[in-house]
Design an enzyme around this catalytic site. Sequence first.
Site, PDB file in Angstrom:
ATOM      1  N   LYS A  31       1.069  -1.107  -0.501  1.00 33.07           N
ATOM      2  CA  LYS A  31      -0.038  -0.126  -0.441  1.00 33.07           C
ATOM      3  C   LYS A  31       1.190   1.035   0.171  1.00 33.07           C
ATOM      4  O   LYS A  31       0.960   2.275  -0.450  1.00 33.07           O
ATOM      5  CB  LYS A  31      -1.021  -0.038   1.138  1.00 33.07           C
ATOM      6  CG  LYS A  31      -1.972  -1.086   1.160  1.00 33.07           C
ATOM      7  CD  LYS A  31      -2.696  -0.622   2.295  1.00 33.07           C
ATOM      8  CE  LYS A  31      -2.521  -1.303   4.371  1.00 33.07           C
ATOM      9  NZ  LYS A  31      -1.229  -2.495   4.370  1.00 33.07           N
ATOM     10  N   ARG A 106      -9.759   0.624   8.379  1.00 34.05           N
ATOM     11  CA  ARG A 106      -9.191   0.049   8.667  1.00 34.05           C
ATOM     12  C   ARG A 106     -10.202  -0.664   9.547  1.00 34.05           C
ATOM     13  O   ARG A 106     -10.516  -2.060   9.562  1.00 34.05           O
ATOM     14  CB  ARG A 106      -8.502  -0.074   9.848  1.00 34.05           C
ATOM     15  CG  ARG A 106      -6.766  -0.308   9.057  1.00 34.05           C
ATOM     16  CD  ARG A 106      -6.079   0.008   9.629  1.00 34.05           C
ATOM     17  NE  ARG A 106      -4.580  -0.620  10.054  1.00 34.05           N
ATOM     18  CZ  ARG A 106      -3.716  -0.317   9.183  1.00 34.05           C
ATOM     19  NH1 ARG A 106      -3.165   1.124   8.522  1.00 34.05           N
ATOM     20  NH2 ARG A 106      -2.372  -1.333   9.269  1.00 34.05           N
ATOM     21  N   ARG A 145      11.241  -5.510   5.629  1.00 37.33           N
ATOM     22  CA  ARG A 145      11.633  -4.204   4.596  1.00 37.33           C
ATOM     23  C   ARG A 145      12.538  -3.689   5.579  1.00 37.33           C
ATOM     24  O   ARG A 145      12.798  -3.776   7.221  1.00 37.33           O
ATOM     25  CB  ARG A 145      10.005  -3.878   5.432  1.00 37.33           C
ATOM     26  CG  ARG A 145      10.213  -2.525   4.922  1.00 37.33           C
ATOM     27  CD  ARG A 145       8.266  -2.023   5.073  1.00 37.33           C
ATOM     28  NE  ARG A 145       7.960  -2.051   5.618  1.00 37.33           N
ATOM     29  CZ  ARG A 145       6.002  -1.874   6.117  1.00 37.33           C
ATOM     30  NH1 ARG A 145       5.957  -1.429   5.039  1.00 37.33           N
ATOM     31  NH2 ARG A 145       5.780  -2.616   7.020  1.00 37.33           N
ATOM     32  N   ARG A 178      11.662  -1.534  11.162  1.00 38.07           N
ATOM     33  CA  ARG A 178       9.711  -0.564  11.726  1.00 38.07           C
ATOM     34  C   ARG A 178      10.709  -1.584  13.182  1.00 38.07           C
ATOM     35  O   ARG A 178       9.762  -2.895  12.953  1.00 38.07           O
ATOM     36  CB  ARG A 178       8.486  -0.435  10.926  1.00 38.07           C
ATOM     37  CG  ARG A 178       8.248   0.810  10.980  1.00 38.07           C
ATOM     38  CD  ARG A 178       7.355   0.419   9.907  1.00 38.07           C
ATOM     39  NE  ARG A 178       6.364   0.018  10.249  1.00 38.07           N
ATOM     40  CZ  ARG A 178       5.099   0.246   9.302  1.00 38.07           C
ATOM     41  NH1 ARG A 178       4.865   1.033   8.509  1.00 38.07           N
ATOM     42  NH2 ARG A 178       4.099  -0.804   9.951  1.00 38.07           N
ATOM     43  N   ARG A 189      -0.378  -8.258  13.508  1.00 35.49           N
ATOM     44  CA  ARG A 189      -0.948  -7.383  12.837  1.00 35.49           C
ATOM     45  C   ARG A 189      -2.211  -7.941  11.555  1.00 35.49           C
ATOM     46  O   ARG A 189      -3.319  -7.579  11.359  1.00 35.49           O
ATOM     47  CB  ARG A 189      -0.355  -6.631  11.709  1.00 35.49           C
ATOM     48  CG  ARG A 189       0.796  -5.294  12.678  1.00 35.49           C
ATOM     49  CD  ARG A 189       1.938  -4.891  12.740  1.00 35.49           C
ATOM     50  NE  ARG A 189       1.994  -4.532  11.415  1.00 35.49           N
ATOM     51  CZ  ARG A 189       3.236  -4.513  10.153  1.00 35.49           C
ATOM     52  NH1 ARG A 189       4.420  -5.112  10.650  1.00 35.49           N
ATOM     53  NH2 ARG A 189       2.922  -3.539   8.723  1.00 35.49           N
TER      54      ARG A 189
HETATM   55  P1  AP5 Z   1       4.727  -1.495   1.944  1.00 32.43           P
HETATM   56  O1  AP5 Z   1       4.821  -1.503   0.861  1.00 32.43           O
HETATM   57  O2  AP5 Z   1       5.897  -1.233   2.725  1.00 32.43           O
HETATM   58  O3  AP5 Z   1       3.156  -1.886   2.534  1.00 32.43           O
HETATM   59  P2  AP5 Z   1       1.899  -1.882   3.056  1.00 32.43           P
HETATM   60  O4  AP5 Z   1       0.957  -2.573   2.474  1.00 32.43           O
HETATM   61  O5  AP5 Z   1       2.111  -0.560   3.646  1.00 32.43           O
HETATM   62  O6  AP5 Z   1       2.809  -2.989   4.445  1.00 32.43           O
HETATM   63  P3  AP5 Z   1       2.360  -1.884   6.044  1.00 32.43           P
HETATM   64  O7  AP5 Z   1       3.530  -2.719   6.857  1.00 32.43           O
HETATM   65  O8  AP5 Z   1       3.156   0.294   5.799  1.00 32.43           O
HETATM   66  O9  AP5 Z   1       0.757  -1.825   6.414  1.00 32.43           O
HETATM   67  P4  AP5 Z   1       0.268  -1.971   7.727  1.00 32.43           P
HETATM   68  O10 AP5 Z   1      -1.328  -1.009   7.246  1.00 32.43           O
HETATM   69  O11 AP5 Z   1       0.219  -2.457   8.820  1.00 32.43           O
HETATM   70  O12 AP5 Z   1       0.809  -0.663   8.295  1.00 32.43           O
HETATM   71  P5  AP5 Z   1       1.309   0.930   8.852  1.00 32.43           P
HETATM   72  O13 AP5 Z   1       1.742   1.775   8.636  1.00 32.43           O
HETATM   73  O14 AP5 Z   1      -0.925   1.532   7.996  1.00 32.43           O
HETATM   74  O15 AP5 Z   1       5.658  -2.649   1.066  1.00 32.43           O
HETATM   75  C1  AP5 Z   1       6.344  -4.010   2.153  1.00 32.43           C
HETATM   76  C2  AP5 Z   1       7.712  -4.428   2.107  1.00 32.43           C
HETATM   77  O16 AP5 Z   1       6.600  -5.245   0.628  1.00 32.43           O
HETATM   78  C3  AP5 Z   1       8.374  -3.190   1.370  1.00 32.43           C
HETATM   79  O17 AP5 Z   1      10.294  -3.518   1.253  1.00 32.43           O
HETATM   80  C4  AP5 Z   1       8.411  -3.033  -0.129  1.00 32.43           C
HETATM   81  O18 AP5 Z   1       9.685  -2.388  -0.624  1.00 32.43           O
HETATM   82  C5  AP5 Z   1       8.394  -4.630  -0.628  1.00 32.43           C
HETATM   83  N1  AP5 Z   1       6.677  -4.452  -1.244  1.00 32.43           N
HETATM   84  C6  AP5 Z   1       6.370  -4.062  -2.103  1.00 32.43           C
HETATM   85  N2  AP5 Z   1       5.014  -4.224  -2.978  1.00 32.43           N
HETATM   86  C7  AP5 Z   1       6.355  -5.144  -3.509  1.00 32.43           C
HETATM   87  C8  AP5 Z   1       5.921  -6.038  -4.633  1.00 32.43           C
HETATM   88  N3  AP5 Z   1       4.908  -5.685  -6.086  1.00 32.43           N
HETATM   89  N4  AP5 Z   1       6.812  -7.145  -5.096  1.00 32.43           N
HETATM   90  C9  AP5 Z   1       7.642  -7.251  -4.465  1.00 32.43           C
HETATM   91  N5  AP5 Z   1       8.092  -6.759  -2.671  1.00 32.43           N
HETATM   92  C10 AP5 Z   1       7.447  -5.569  -2.576  1.00 32.43           C
HETATM   93  O19 AP5 Z   1      -0.272   0.296  10.820  1.00 32.43           O
HETATM   94  C11 AP5 Z   1       1.013   0.630  11.335  1.00 32.43           C
HETATM   95  C12 AP5 Z   1      -0.327   0.521  12.295  1.00 32.43           C
HETATM   96  O20 AP5 Z   1      -1.043   1.636  12.606  1.00 32.43           O
HETATM   97  C13 AP5 Z   1      -0.868  -0.594  13.077  1.00 32.43           C
HETATM   98  O21 AP5 Z   1      -0.942  -2.110  13.081  1.00 32.43           O
HETATM   99  C14 AP5 Z   1      -1.937   0.397  14.158  1.00 32.43           C
HETATM  100  O22 AP5 Z   1      -1.165  -0.159  15.048  1.00 32.43           O
HETATM  101  C15 AP5 Z   1      -1.624   1.723  13.540  1.00 32.43           C
HETATM  102  N6  AP5 Z   1      -2.626   2.131  12.973  1.00 32.43           N
HETATM  103  C16 AP5 Z   1      -2.406   2.342  11.229  1.00 32.43           C
HETATM  104  N7  AP5 Z   1      -3.740   3.583  10.877  1.00 32.43           N
HETATM  105  C17 AP5 Z   1      -4.872   3.231  11.210  1.00 32.43           C
HETATM  106  C18 AP5 Z   1      -6.197   3.098  11.204  1.00 32.43           C
HETATM  107  N8  AP5 Z   1      -6.495   3.444  10.376  1.00 32.43           N
HETATM  108  N9  AP5 Z   1      -6.710   2.387  11.933  1.00 32.43           N
HETATM  109  C19 AP5 Z   1      -6.453   1.875  13.715  1.00 32.43           C
HETATM  110  N10 AP5 Z   1      -5.078   2.140  13.526  1.00 32.43           N
HETATM  111  C20 AP5 Z   1      -3.676   2.440  12.718  1.00 32.43           C
END
Ligand code: AP5
Length: 237
Positions: A31, A106, A145, A178, A189
């Site tokens: 994402k 979410r 990552r 991270r 998660r």
């Molecule tokens: P990446 O693009 O970083 O993946 P992502 O889907 O963004 O993963 P996240 O871990 O950031 O998502 P998340 O939803 O858990 O975290 P968030 O920060 O939102 O790619 C991942 C890896 O794969 C990278 O190394 C990349 O290079 C590789 N990659 C990407 N695409 C690829 C491809 N096509 N092929 C191969 N490799 C690839 O949330 C963190 C925390 O914040 C949550 O756990 C929660 O506690 C809180 N939080 C955030 N938003 C909310 C909300 N709306 N409500 C409640 N709590 C929330």
Amino acid sequence: MADVTADRGAVGVSQGLGRAVILLGPPGAGKGTQAQRIAQRYHLPHLSTGDMFRDNIQRDTELGRKAKPLMERGELVPDEIVLGMVANRIGQADCAKGFVFDGFPRTLQQADDLERICRQYKLGCTIVLHMVVNPALLMRRLTGRRICKAGGHIYNVYERPPRREGICDVDGSELIHRPDDSEGVIGERLHAYDRQTQPLVEYYKSRELLTPVDAMAVADTVTEAIARILDGAIAHK
Ligand code: AP5
């Protein structure tokens, strides 16, 4: 969060979509990677609730102190905290022509509230891109990552390593792992996603707003697939 191979404005669409674009998918679906590219290509703000929380944690704000222990355990932050933060951000002038959401909504409550906020700001129909990925890939993507400390550029030690280990190719800053990318927390998660976020697939499907995207393809191919969907939406505006 920036991405090391982001496409720099290939399409030149400056008028904006006038809509909320949501990237919906589990942790590690890509994402953040895609949101950065799409935001650049369509000149839209990239809104990442995860980045907003990490920024608050770093600045040691009250919001950051509330979110930190939950994020460390891999749990979601309560809706009322997320929604206040998001509503403030959407109210800013740069969101008037639309925006790209990464990590929001979410929960069903967050989705309902987003629709209300979009109506309030007279934005068009939400576009939801469902990043479909084999769950078996996610642990490897997340444990591999690395993120640049200064600019948020995203790397992967297996798939997209930096030229010099531990150093960002773009700005030379340190790459970090991270804290919630440890195996135990990733498991939590993924569990939170299945329980609280997966129901949004049906929610948006029933409203005919959901378009699936193959998120297992290489990142450039995923970007092109998303661009075709968004170009189609612009053409039919
Ligand atoms: P990446 O693009 O970083 O993946 P992502 O889907 O963004 O993963 P996240 O871990 O950031 O998502 P998340 O939803 O858990 O975290 P968030 O920060 O939102 O790619 C991942 C890896 O794969 C990278 O190394 C990349 O290079 C590789 N990659 C990407 N695409 C690829 C491809 N096509 N092929 C191969 N490799 C690839 O949330 C963190 C925390 O914040 C949550 O756990 C929660 O506690 C809180 N939080 C955030 N938003 C909310 C909300 N709306 N409500 C409640 N709590 C929330």
